[in-house]
Design a protein around this motif. Structure first.
Motif, mmCIF file in Angstrom:
data_model
loop_
_atom_site.group_PDB
_atom_site.id
_atom_site.type_symbol
_atom_site.label_atom_id
_atom_site.label_comp_id
_atom_site.label_asym_id
_atom_site.label_seq_id
_atom_site.Cartn_x
_atom_site.Cartn_y
_atom_site.Cartn_z
ATOM 1 N N TYR A 1 0.802 -1.372 -0.013
ATOM 2 C CA TYR A 1 -0.048 0.025 -0.053
ATOM 3 C C TYR A 1 0.871 1.201 0.077
ATOM 4 O O TYR A 1 1.880 1.311 0.799
ATOM 5 C CB TYR A 1 -0.850 -0.131 1.478
ATOM 6 N N TYR A 2 0.753 2.093 -0.870
ATOM 7 C CA TYR A 2 1.538 3.389 -1.000
ATOM 8 C C TYR A 2 0.636 4.669 -1.218
ATOM 9 O O TYR A 2 -0.364 4.813 -1.899
ATOM 10 C CB TYR A 2 2.427 3.215 -2.359
ATOM 11 N N ASP A 3 0.886 5.456 -0.152
ATOM 12 C CA ASP A 3 0.029 6.629 0.036
ATOM 13 C C ASP A 3 0.999 7.904 -0.240
ATOM 14 O O ASP A 3 2.071 7.735 -0.421
ATOM 15 C CB ASP A 3 -0.843 6.713 1.091
ATOM 16 N N ARG A 4 0.358 9.058 -0.387
ATOM 17 C CA ARG A 4 1.195 10.144 -0.305
ATOM 18 C C ARG A 4 2.158 10.313 0.708
ATOM 19 O O ARG A 4 3.515 10.831 0.014
ATOM 20 C CB ARG A 4 0.189 11.510 -0.062
ATOM 21 N N GLU A 5 2.087 9.960 1.704
ATOM 22 C CA GLU A 5 3.157 10.027 2.816
ATOM 23 C C GLU A 5 4.365 9.517 2.454
ATOM 24 O O GLU A 5 5.577 9.843 2.698
ATOM 25 C CB GLU A 5 2.721 10.024 4.227
ATOM 26 N N LEU A 6 4.083 8.144 2.118
ATOM 27 C CA LEU A 6 5.257 7.157 2.016
ATOM 28 C C LEU A 6 5.872 7.510 0.823
ATOM 29 O O LEU A 6 7.313 7.544 0.734
ATOM 30 C CB LEU A 6 4.550 5.820 1.733
ATOM 31 N N ILE A 7 5.184 8.111 -0.381
ATOM 32 C CA ILE A 7 5.895 8.419 -1.482
ATOM 33 C C ILE A 7 6.709 9.624 -1.315
ATOM 34 O O ILE A 7 7.950 9.868 -1.690
ATOM 35 C CB ILE A 7 4.834 8.571 -2.780
ATOM 36 N N ASP A 8 6.011 10.645 -0.445
ATOM 37 C CA ASP A 8 6.738 11.869 -0.100
ATOM 38 C C ASP A 8 8.154 11.427 0.805
ATOM 39 O O ASP A 8 9.223 12.127 0.395
ATOM 40 C CB ASP A 8 5.819 12.940 0.552
ATOM 41 N N ASP A 9 8.067 10.752 1.391
ATOM 42 C CA ASP A 9 9.128 10.388 2.330
ATOM 43 C C ASP A 9 10.268 9.697 1.290
ATOM 44 O O ASP A 9 11.644 10.047 1.585
ATOM 45 C CB ASP A 9 8.638 9.145 3.271
ATOM 46 N N ILE A 10 10.097 8.869 0.168
ATOM 47 C CA ILE A 10 10.941 8.621 -0.576
ATOM 48 C C ILE A 10 11.576 9.799 -1.434
ATOM 49 O O ILE A 10 12.693 9.851 -1.695
ATOM 50 C CB ILE A 10 10.377 7.576 -1.710
ATOM 51 N N ILE A 11 10.786 10.667 -1.804
ATOM 52 C CA ILE A 11 11.360 11.920 -2.652
ATOM 53 C C ILE A 11 12.177 12.554 -1.696
ATOM 54 O O ILE A 11 13.177 13.145 -2.137
ATOM 55 C CB ILE A 11 10.131 12.585 -3.079
ATOM 56 N N GLU A 12 11.782 12.770 -0.367
ATOM 57 C CA GLU A 12 12.589 13.503 0.759
ATOM 58 C C GLU A 12 13.724 12.836 0.639
ATOM 59 O O GLU A 12 15.055 13.629 0.655
ATOM 60 C CB GLU A 12 12.031 13.673 1.821
ATOM 61 N N GLU A 13 14.143 11.558 0.636
ATOM 62 C CA GLU A 13 15.475 10.885 0.926
ATOM 63 C C GLU A 13 16.377 11.224 -0.570
ATOM 64 O O GLU A 13 17.448 11.096 -0.282
ATOM 65 C CB GLU A 13 15.125 9.465 0.758
ATOM 66 N N ALA A 14 15.569 11.722 -1.670
ATOM 67 C CA ALA A 14 16.251 12.209 -2.714
ATOM 68 C C ALA A 14 16.823 13.432 -2.732
ATOM 69 O O ALA A 14 17.574 14.005 -3.723
ATOM 70 C CB ALA A 14 15.629 11.726 -3.993
ATOM 71 N N GLY A 15 16.408 14.252 -1.459
ATOM 72 C CA GLY A 15 16.902 15.428 -1.386
ATOM 73 C C GLY A 15 16.055 16.430 -1.762
ATOM 74 O O GLY A 15 16.464 17.713 -1.370
ATOM 75 N N PHE A 16 14.685 16.338 -1.698
ATOM 76 C CA PHE A 16 13.649 17.226 -1.813
ATOM 77 C C PHE A 16 12.716 17.262 -0.782
ATOM 78 O O PHE A 16 12.474 16.325 -0.305
ATOM 79 C CB PHE A 16 12.995 17.015 -3.081
ATOM 80 N N SER A 17 12.751 18.462 0.102
ATOM 81 C CA SER A 17 11.741 18.578 1.283
ATOM 82 C C SER A 17 10.222 18.636 0.698
ATOM 83 O O SER A 17 9.891 18.686 -0.481
ATOM 84 C CB SER A 17 11.834 19.739 1.939
ATOM 85 N N LYS A 18 9.482 18.170 1.674
ATOM 86 C CA LYS A 18 8.003 17.851 1.446
ATOM 87 C C LYS A 18 7.388 19.281 1.008
ATOM 88 O O LYS A 18 6.482 19.394 0.150
ATOM 89 C CB LYS A 18 7.281 17.508 2.745
ATOM 90 N N ASP A 19 8.251 20.368 1.460
ATOM 91 C CA ASP A 19 7.688 21.886 1.295
ATOM 92 C C ASP A 19 7.941 22.105 -0.276
ATOM 93 O O ASP A 19 7.019 22.618 -0.917
ATOM 94 C CB ASP A 19 8.324 22.782 2.077
#
Length: 205
Positions: A32-50
């Motif tokens: 199950y993949y929701d917004r928060e989990l995908i955002d966490d992965i993107i954040e690990e790539a160096g981009f803040s959630k903001d």
């Protein structure tokens, strides 16, 4: 059921879309993949959630490229971060989808995976009064505050989808199935989607 299938669930705010998606994933025993989990992965790539939220709202963001952006083929010094964030989100969803059967909640997954014939695209909605009641109960809000929260979230979701896809979130042409969750309730809606998925993906690979 087919060994590898995907169910993409888009939804209006306040219609229990995420809860329905969780039920489906639980019943099938799949990811199950929701917004928060995908955002966490993107954040690990160096981009803040903001930054992610600004990019998806169509804000033109420029700045130094991250190491992940450079690795992914971006400019070596400066880049349009809006396009880079959208690109990374697209790649994250494609990679998660390739790992195995799963349920996605939003994140334009229906559009990103539109070329895959193993993806069932669902959109869940509900009458305005039902959504207001759901949000009041879920967040212990007054009616006026619930209305404002629904408006804020739906505006954000519409802007995100338009930025990512160039089309509209509730467009029936982008979905296989549209369901009013107030008709059968969350559990009944989840079961109905599962019945459709069984008919679509019922055969063995």
């Amino acid at each position: 059921m087919q060994k590898h299938f995907i169910i993409s669930v888009g939804c209006e705010y306040g219609c229990y879309g995420a809860e329905i998606g969780k039920m489906i994933a639980r019943d099938y025993g799949i990811a199950y993949y929701d917004r928060e989990l995908i955002d966490d992965i993107i954040e690990e790539a160096g981009f803040s959630k903001d930054l992610t939220e600004k990019a998806e709202a169509g804000v033109d963001i420029r700045g130094k490229a991250t190491k992940a952006a450079i690795t992914a083929g971006g400019p070596t010094k400066y880049t349009n971060l809006t396009k880079r964030i959208v690109y990374i989100q697209t790649e994250v969803i494609k990679k998660l989808a390739a790992k195995g059967s799963c349920v996605f909640i939003g994140r334009c997954s229906d559009y990103i995976l539109k070329e895959q014939d193993n993806c069932l695209n669902v959109f869940i909605y509900a009458p305005t009064e039902t959504k207001i009641k759901n949000v009041m109960e879920a967040h212990n809000l007054t009616r006026d505050d619930a209305i404002l929260l629904i408006q804020k979230n739906d505006e954000m979701l519409h802007a995100r989808y338009k930025q990512m896809t160039g089309t509209y979130r509730g467009d029936r042409h982008n979905r296989h199935l549209l369901i009013d969750s107030s008709l059968l309730g969350p559990e009944g809606t989840a079961k109905l989607i599962e019945e459709v998925a069984q008919k679509v993906f019922g055969g063995e690979e």
